[in-house]
Motif scaffolding. Structure first.
Motif, PDB file in Angstrom:
ATOM      1  N   UNK A  42      -6.943   0.564   5.019  1.00 48.32           N
ATOM      2  CA  UNK A  42      -6.579   0.027   3.706  1.00 48.32           C
ATOM      3  C   UNK A  42      -7.747  -0.664   3.005  1.00 48.32           C
ATOM      4  N   UNK A  43      -8.847  -0.827   3.734  1.00 52.39           N
ATOM      5  CA  UNK A  43      -9.997  -1.532   3.174  1.00 52.39           C
ATOM      6  C   UNK A  43     -10.545  -0.815   1.944  1.00 52.39           C
ATOM      7  N   UNK A  44     -10.683  -1.546   0.850  1.00 58.15           N
ATOM      8  CA  UNK A  44     -11.273  -0.997  -0.363  1.00 58.15           C
ATOM      9  C   UNK A  44     -10.322  -0.244  -1.254  1.00 58.15           C
ATOM     10  N   UNK A  45      -9.053  -0.081  -0.836  1.00 57.33           N
ATOM     11  CA  UNK A  45      -8.080   0.634  -1.655  1.00 57.33           C
ATOM     12  C   UNK A  45      -7.354  -0.327  -2.588  1.00 57.33           C
ATOM     13  N   UNK A  82      -6.753  -6.266   9.234  1.00 52.25           N
ATOM     14  CA  UNK A  82      -6.737  -7.727   9.189  1.00 52.25           C
ATOM     15  C   UNK A  82      -5.737  -8.196   8.135  1.00 52.25           C
ATOM     16  N   UNK A  83      -4.918  -7.266   7.621  1.00 50.87           N
ATOM     17  CA  UNK A  83      -3.926  -7.596   6.599  1.00 50.87           C
ATOM     18  C   UNK A  83      -2.544  -7.555   7.246  1.00 50.87           C
ATOM     19  N   UNK A  84      -1.934  -8.727   7.384  1.00 52.13           N
ATOM     20  CA  UNK A  84      -0.695  -8.831   8.152  1.00 52.13           C
ATOM     21  C   UNK A  84       0.438  -8.035   7.524  1.00 52.13           C
ATOM     22  N   UNK A  85       0.544  -8.029   6.185  1.00 51.43           N
ATOM     23  CA  UNK A  85       1.726  -7.407   5.592  1.00 51.43           C
ATOM     24  C   UNK A  85       1.751  -5.897   5.806  1.00 51.43           C
TER      25      UNK A  85
END
Length: 329
Positions: free
Chosen positions: A177-180, A207-210
């Motif tokens: 999901x990084x950078x999206x 590193x994004x909990x949701x």
């Protein structure tokens, strides 16, 4: 590496009888005397969506690379679909590394075909599937564009499709999901769910909990190279008792004796942990005691609260700093 060692048959989800796609015990990796990963245990059932959750530098990427056989552990055992040499079954695996990279002069559908060819898919079949995948994901108009002509989000989607074009049984995504932006994050979440519905096992680091909370049935929480928890998301949340918020018309009475010891009063409201026995006996005491129930809500802990409880506040602060840095980009 002691491949003859037996790995536990436990799974991260209670009563789960599915065979394991990934199993690992005691994985250790050191770089120049520094221990990056220290005793990681994992068990991922086939068809599951599984997350490795932790701040940057926690050991997520190193763990994934060991699981895939890109690097060997200094100690411990890992198997993918029962194979202790995962690189020998690379055709069954799709891997999207955190470091994105496509040849800028390649056309989008050719880039997908090329990535499939690296996993043994015939080039012509890859070209056909590449166009079909681009069309399916609303990028048919970009099939003949060069990678350099695509937006960042489109290019990342092309690389993801190249990871999937050979129809792997296991998909491993490192910080996908990084950078999206939010729209492309939503599209990726739908793609991950669709893969799982088709029986594909998906494991991703984040590193994004949701993202982990919305998608995963199982997670490994990693901090400082260690995994203090690996299991179902539900069991992680259950580490913290649900919280009850009760509003009563009466302010006093014998019913107060039925409230748990940790009950805290705020005006006509009471806040306390849900008793292990449940809420029913307390409700009976409140009704019989004429407490006058005006409202009652039960709120379960979220994965963020569970992460703080399990990994500690320092790891949670690092996670929040990573999220803030990512949002600022």
């Amino acid at each position: 590496m002691p491949s003859e060692d037996l790995i536990s048959d436990r799974t991260p989800i209670a009563d789960d009888i599915r065979p394991l796609a990934i199993e690992a015990r005691g994985l250790v990796k050191r770089f120049e005397g520094t221990t990056a990963v220290d005793g990681v245990d994992l068990a991922v059932p086939e068809g599951a969506i599984y997350g490795i959750l932790g701040p940057n530098g926690a050991g997520k990427t190193t763990t994934l690379r060991m699981l895939l056989g890109i690097i060997d552990p200094d100690a411990g055992v890992r198997r993918v679909f029962g194979h202790d040499r995962p690189h020998e079954i690379a055709k069954l695996i799709g891997y999207l590394p955190e470091e994105r990279g496509l040849y800028p002069a390649m056309k989008a559908y050719e880039a997908i075909a090329f990535m499939g060819a690296l996993r043994g898919l015939p080039l012509e079949e890859g070209r056909k599937r590449g166009r079909e995948l681009l069309e399916k994901h609303d990028l048919g108009h970009a099939a003949d564009r060069q990678i350099r002509q695509l937006s960042k989000g489109m290019a990342q989607t092309v690389q993801l499709l190249g990871t999937l074009v050979h129809r792997p049984k296991l998909v491993v995504l490192d910080e996908p999901f990084s950078g999206l932006d939010a729209i492309n994050q939503g599209k990726l979440e739908r793609m991950i769910r669709e893969l799982a519905e088709q029986g594909t096992t998906v494991i991703f680091s984040t590193h994004v909990i949701h993202h982990a909370e919305r998608l995963c049935e199982g997670v490994a929480i990693i901090a400082g190279g260690k995994v203090p928890y690996a299991g179902s998301v539900e069991a992680a949340r259950d580490r913290i008792p649900a919280q009850v918020r009760l509003e009563t018309r009466a302010t006093d009475g014998r019913w107060r004796n039925a409230l748990p010891d940790d009950a805290r009063r705020e005006g006509n409201f009471w806040n306390f942990s849900l008793p292990e026995s449940g809420i029913e006996s307390l409700l009976k005491a409140l009704i019989e005691g004429d407490a006058g129930i005006l409202s009652l809500s039960i709120e379960r802990a979220g994965l963020h609260d569970a992460f703080v409880h399990i990994a500690g506040e320092a790891a949670a602060r690092a996670l929040e700093a990573d999220n803030a840095a990512g949002a600022a980009k």
